[in-house]
Scaffold this active site. Structure first.
Site, PDB file in Angstrom:
ATOM      1  N   TYR A  13      25.638 -14.118  12.807  1.00 52.49           N
ATOM      2  CA  TYR A  13      26.323 -14.853  13.536  1.00 52.49           C
ATOM      3  C   TYR A  13      27.561 -14.405  14.903  1.00 52.49           C
ATOM      4  CZ  TYR A  13      30.808 -17.690  14.831  1.00 52.49           C
ATOM      5  OH  TYR A  13      31.491 -18.171  15.615  1.00 52.49           O
ATOM      6  N   ARG A  37      44.953 -11.593   7.868  1.00 52.04           N
ATOM      7  CA  ARG A  37      44.238 -11.358   8.581  1.00 52.04           C
ATOM      8  C   ARG A  37      43.760 -12.044  10.036  1.00 52.04           C
ATOM      9  NH1 ARG A  37      38.497 -12.933  10.165  1.00 52.04           N
ATOM     10  NH2 ARG A  37      39.059 -14.058   9.205  1.00 52.04           N
ATOM     11  N   VAL A  75      26.109 -23.084  15.505  1.00 50.35           N
ATOM     12  CA  VAL A  75      26.228 -22.649  13.664  1.00 50.35           C
ATOM     13  C   VAL A  75      27.687 -21.681  14.076  1.00 50.35           C
ATOM     14  CG1 VAL A  75      25.913 -21.681  12.364  1.00 50.35           C
ATOM     15  CG2 VAL A  75      23.910 -22.505  12.968  1.00 50.35           C
ATOM     16  N   SER A  76      28.643 -21.756  13.684  1.00 49.98           N
ATOM     17  CA  SER A  76      30.321 -21.433  13.715  1.00 49.98           C
ATOM     18  C   SER A  76      30.814 -20.864  13.181  1.00 49.98           C
ATOM     19  CB  SER A  76      31.182 -22.321  13.675  1.00 49.98           C
ATOM     20  OG  SER A  76      31.579 -22.818  12.607  1.00 49.98           O
ATOM     21  N   ASN A  86      35.802 -13.765  17.485  1.00 48.03           N
ATOM     22  CA  ASN A  86      36.225 -12.105  16.975  1.00 48.03           C
ATOM     23  C   ASN A  86      34.819 -10.911  15.692  1.00 48.03           C
ATOM     24  OD1 ASN A  86      36.362 -12.259  14.040  1.00 48.03           O
ATOM     25  ND2 ASN A  86      37.330 -14.520  14.868  1.00 48.03           N
TER      26      ASN A  86
END
Ligand code: 15L
Length: 269
Positions: free
Chosen positions: A133, A171, A71-72, A109
């Site tokens: 995550y 960002r 899962v990303s 990150n």
């Protein structure tokens, strides 16, 4: 390094890497669904990462693995757990059993998303995940260290920022990585002769970076893309975003503000 397995090959990053790595290695692609269309020379084997027997099948016979699978983004634990916790364990364990030389782990990150934006952090700071995550990515980094130190697997964990042709907002001006620079890091992970275990940041040459990427530089990484060349594009994208006073404090942005229910002055580092 002849045959390399890409897990999560049907995703956006997988698709970009397949094109850029074509000719460099023989590629075995794996995912739950088949990416279409396959290029000549590409081999596809379907696998659910939570199924150890299936993972062993895809790992057998490869020398290197680029582990993008799972899962990303943030999702409920019921989805993160099988794909990113059980699945990541299965991947490293199968790599050990089948004597794979290198694993490049797509960390994120979001393993350190709760650091404040005014700080510049290296890869030696403790993890501060901003999501379930992000926790799963910190787990994968720990697994990588364990398999490197105990079994001699060569492991590069890349804390990937945001992979895209251009940074989409402010960002991303700090965390963006062009796909060609990501390939530079991946090839270091697969081929650097002295690599045992390293964590690096997956970022291009970004003047506004929050990260000290000395570890990557030491391994020979020289990014060729600069976020600053796309400032106008990012500013335009930023102007279209709703205000996010919590997310704007922390590196993880919206991953931090989602579900946030704490004192922001007391959270993060
Ligand atoms: C990630 O880790 C995600 O995989 C990607 O989809 C983006 O959300 C990226 O982080 C980001 O922080 O922009």
């Amino acid at each position: 390094m002849k045959r390399v397995l890409i897990t999560g090959a049907a995703g956006d990053v997988g698709g970009r890497l397949r094109k850029l790595l074509k000719g460099a290695y023989d590629l075995t692609l794996s995912d739950i669904v088949k990416p279409a269309p396959l290029a000549p020379g590409e081999k596809f084997v379907a696998a659910d990462l939570a199924d150890m027997a299936a993972v062993e099948r895809i790992v057998k016979g490869v020398q290197g693995i680029i582990h993008l699978g799972g899962v990303s983004i943030e999702k409920p634990w019921e989805l993160i757990h099988p794909a990113n916790i059980v699945g990541c364990y299965n991947l490293f364990e199968a790599a050990r059993k089948h004597r794979v030389k290198r694993v490049v782990f797509a960390s994120s990150n979001h393993a350190v998303g709760f650091y404040r934006r005014h700080r510049r952090i290296g890869t030696d700071v403790i993890v501060r995940p901003d999501s379930r995550y992000g926790v799963s990515k910190a787990f994968g980094e720990a697994l990588g260290a364990f398999y490197a130190d105990k079994f001699g697997l060569g492991v590069l964990c890349i804390r990937i920022g945001n992979v895209a042709d251009k940074p989409a907002d402010m960002r991303r001006m700090s965390i963006w990585i062009h796909p060609e620079d990501l390939v530079r890091l991946i090839r270091i992970g697969l081929e650097h002769p002295a690599l045992r275990y390293e964590i690096v940041y997956g970022a291009s040459d970004n003047a506004r970076s929050w990260w000290d990427n000395a570890a990557a530089h030491r391994l020979g990484y020289r990014p060729q893309h600069r976020a600053e060349d796309h400032l106008a594009h990012a500013q335009k994208g930023q102007a279209e975003l709703p205000p996010d006073p919590i997310g704007d404090r922390f590196e993880g942005g919206p991953f931090c503000s989602a579900e946030f229910a704490a004192d922001p002055d007391a959270s993060g580092a």
